[in-house]
Design a protein around this motif. Structure first.
Motif, PDB file in Angstrom:
ATOM      1  N   VAL A  29       3.874 109.014  -8.525  1.00 57.71           N
ATOM      2  CA  VAL A  29       4.582 110.190  -7.998  1.00 57.71           C
ATOM      3  C   VAL A  29       6.060 109.865  -7.855  1.00 57.71           C
ATOM      4  O   VAL A  29       6.918 110.651  -8.257  1.00 57.71           O
ATOM      5  N   SER A  30       6.375 108.711  -7.305  1.00 58.32           N
ATOM      6  CA  SER A  30       7.765 108.318  -7.122  1.00 58.32           C
ATOM      7  C   SER A  30       8.506 108.268  -8.454  1.00 58.32           C
ATOM      8  O   SER A  30       9.636 108.752  -8.568  1.00 58.32           O
ATOM      9  N   ASN A  59      13.405 113.955   0.674  1.00 60.96           N
ATOM     10  CA  ASN A  59      14.066 113.679   1.943  1.00 60.96           C
ATOM     11  C   ASN A  59      15.383 112.987   1.593  1.00 60.96           C
ATOM     12  O   ASN A  59      15.407 111.808   1.266  1.00 60.96           O
ATOM     13  N   ARG A  60      16.470 113.749   1.649  1.00 59.80           N
ATOM     14  CA  ARG A  60      17.770 113.209   1.224  1.00 59.80           C
ATOM     15  C   ARG A  60      18.231 112.048   2.089  1.00 59.80           C
ATOM     16  O   ARG A  60      18.861 111.121   1.604  1.00 59.80           O
ATOM     17  N   ALA A  61      17.890 112.087   3.377  1.00 63.83           N
ATOM     18  CA  ALA A  61      18.296 110.990   4.251  1.00 63.83           C
ATOM     19  C   ALA A  61      17.592 109.698   3.850  1.00 63.83           C
ATOM     20  O   ALA A  61      18.216 108.645   3.745  1.00 63.83           O
ATOM     21  N   ALA A  62      16.293 109.791   3.602  1.00 68.58           N
ATOM     22  CA  ALA A  62      15.549 108.599   3.183  1.00 68.58           C
ATOM     23  C   ALA A  62      16.043 108.103   1.835  1.00 68.58           C
ATOM     24  O   ALA A  62      16.213 106.901   1.623  1.00 68.58           O
ATOM     25  N   ARG A  63      16.293 109.025   0.927  1.00 71.91           N
ATOM     26  CA  ARG A  63      16.766 108.637  -0.402  1.00 71.91           C
ATOM     27  C   ARG A  63      18.128 107.940  -0.313  1.00 71.91           C
ATOM     28  O   ARG A  63      18.395 106.967  -1.016  1.00 71.91           O
ATOM     29  N   SER A  64      18.989 108.435   0.569  1.00 72.69           N
ATOM     30  CA  SER A  64      20.296 107.814   0.754  1.00 72.69           C
ATOM     31  C   SER A  64      20.174 106.391   1.285  1.00 72.69           C
ATOM     32  O   SER A  64      20.940 105.514   0.910  1.00 72.69           O
ATOM     33  N   LEU A  65      19.184 106.159   2.152  1.00 71.76           N
ATOM     34  CA  LEU A  65      18.989 104.805   2.663  1.00 71.76           C
ATOM     35  C   LEU A  65      18.520 103.867   1.564  1.00 71.76           C
ATOM     36  O   LEU A  65      18.940 102.717   1.493  1.00 71.76           O
ATOM     37  N   ARG A  69      23.504 105.554  -1.413  1.00 66.19           N
ATOM     38  CA  ARG A  69      24.468 106.545  -1.893  1.00 66.19           C
ATOM     39  C   ARG A  69      24.038 107.927  -1.417  1.00 66.19           C
ATOM     40  O   ARG A  69      22.856 108.213  -1.335  1.00 66.19           O
ATOM     41  N   THR A  70      25.006 108.760  -1.139  1.00 70.66           N
ATOM     42  CA  THR A  70      24.701 110.134  -0.746  1.00 70.66           C
ATOM     43  C   THR A  70      24.868 111.098  -1.896  1.00 70.66           C
ATOM     44  O   THR A  70      24.346 112.204  -1.865  1.00 70.66           O
ATOM     45  N   GLY A  71      25.630 110.697  -2.909  1.00 71.68           N
ATOM     46  CA  GLY A  71      25.889 111.598  -4.027  1.00 71.68           C
ATOM     47  C   GLY A  71      26.813 112.738  -3.649  1.00 71.68           C
ATOM     48  O   GLY A  71      26.814 113.778  -4.286  1.00 71.68           O
ATOM     49  N   SER A  72      27.613 112.557  -2.613  1.00 69.38           N
ATOM     50  CA  SER A  72      28.486 113.624  -2.136  1.00 69.38           C
ATOM     51  C   SER A  72      29.953 113.212  -2.221  1.00 69.38           C
ATOM     52  O   SER A  72      30.285 112.049  -2.030  1.00 69.38           O
ATOM     53  N   ILE A  73      30.787 114.172  -2.519  1.00 66.21           N
ATOM     54  CA  ILE A  73      32.233 113.983  -2.410  1.00 66.21           C
ATOM     55  C   ILE A  73      32.793 115.216  -1.723  1.00 66.21           C
ATOM     56  O   ILE A  73      32.127 116.241  -1.622  1.00 66.21           O
ATOM     57  N   MET A 108      24.772 101.523   6.577  1.00 64.40           N
ATOM     58  CA  MET A 108      23.401 101.593   6.063  1.00 64.40           C
ATOM     59  C   MET A 108      22.453 100.615   6.753  1.00 64.40           C
ATOM     60  O   MET A 108      21.319 100.966   7.042  1.00 64.40           O
ATOM     61  N   GLU A 109      22.893  99.377   6.983  1.00 61.71           N
ATOM     62  CA  GLU A 109      22.004  98.397   7.615  1.00 61.71           C
ATOM     63  C   GLU A 109      21.629  98.853   9.025  1.00 61.71           C
ATOM     64  O   GLU A 109      20.478  98.766   9.434  1.00 61.71           O
ATOM     65  N   GLU A 110      22.612  99.356   9.752  1.00 53.19           N
ATOM     66  CA  GLU A 110      22.364  99.847  11.105  1.00 53.19           C
ATOM     67  C   GLU A 110      21.428 101.064  11.066  1.00 53.19           C
ATOM     68  O   GLU A 110      20.517 101.191  11.890  1.00 53.19           O
ATOM     69  N   MET A 111      21.631 101.941  10.090  1.00 50.86           N
ATOM     70  CA  MET A 111      20.774 103.114   9.952  1.00 50.86           C
ATOM     71  C   MET A 111      19.339 102.707   9.618  1.00 50.86           C
ATOM     72  O   MET A 111      18.379 103.243  10.181  1.00 50.86           O
ATOM     73  N   ALA A 112      19.190 101.735   8.715  1.00 51.86           N
ATOM     74  CA  ALA A 112      17.857 101.262   8.343  1.00 51.86           C
ATOM     75  C   ALA A 112      17.166 100.595   9.534  1.00 51.86           C
ATOM     76  O   ALA A 112      15.968 100.803   9.760  1.00 51.86           O
TER      77      ALA A 112
END
Length: 145
Positions: A29-30, A59-65, A69-73, A108-112
């Motif tokens: 699936v992934s 889940n964009r937040a999980a994917r960003s972790l 990357r967020t894919g945003s500018i 990112m490390e702190e978020m993870a």
């Protein structure tokens, strides 16, 4: 709630749910969801149908972790007519651009670590909402600002 009760409506379908409906592994699936092409076209279609049937959404937040990357500018225009293009993930692309993009580096490390801290409580009570956590980003000024 007993283990036989359905999951609360607040819980979004997971890749495991999609895998169960499609009759494939979570890894398959992934791969399909992430556009990796080494999956048989028939299986890809089964997975897409299962995604649709379950209502699973990325889940964009999980994917960003995972990708860091967020894919945003952002395009920032001041009242004085100045323009700045700013990235939000401090990726290597920001350095390759000309001019180099000013970015916002996410911790990112702190978020993870915080996600790992919150995960046991979420597993224990899937419908429970966690308190918001605010992370301090760092502005990385480069040539675009």
């Amino acid at each position: 709630m007993s283990s036989r009760d359905p999951q609360p409506a607040l819980v979004s379908p997971t890749l495991e749910d999609v895998a169960r409906v499609a009759g494939v592994s979570r890894a398959t699936v992934s791969r399909v969801v992430n556009g990796i092409r080494n999956v048989d076209p028939g299986i890809q279609e089964k997975v897409r149908q299962a995604v649709s049937a379950t209502g699973c959404a990325p889940n964009r937040a999980a994917r960003s972790l995972v990708t860091r990357r967020t894919g945003s500018i952002a395009l920032v225009v001041s009242g004085a007519g100045d323009v700045a293009v700013i990235g939000f993930d401090d990726s290597s692309v920001a350095l390759a651009c000309r001019p180099q993009l000013t970015t916002v580096r996410q911790p990112m490390e702190e978020m993870a670590a915080e996600m790992a801290r919150l995960l046991p409580a979420h597993i224990e009570e899937p419908g429970r909402r966690a308190n918001p956590v605010i992370f301090e980003p760092t502005l990385v000024v480069r040539q675009s600002a």
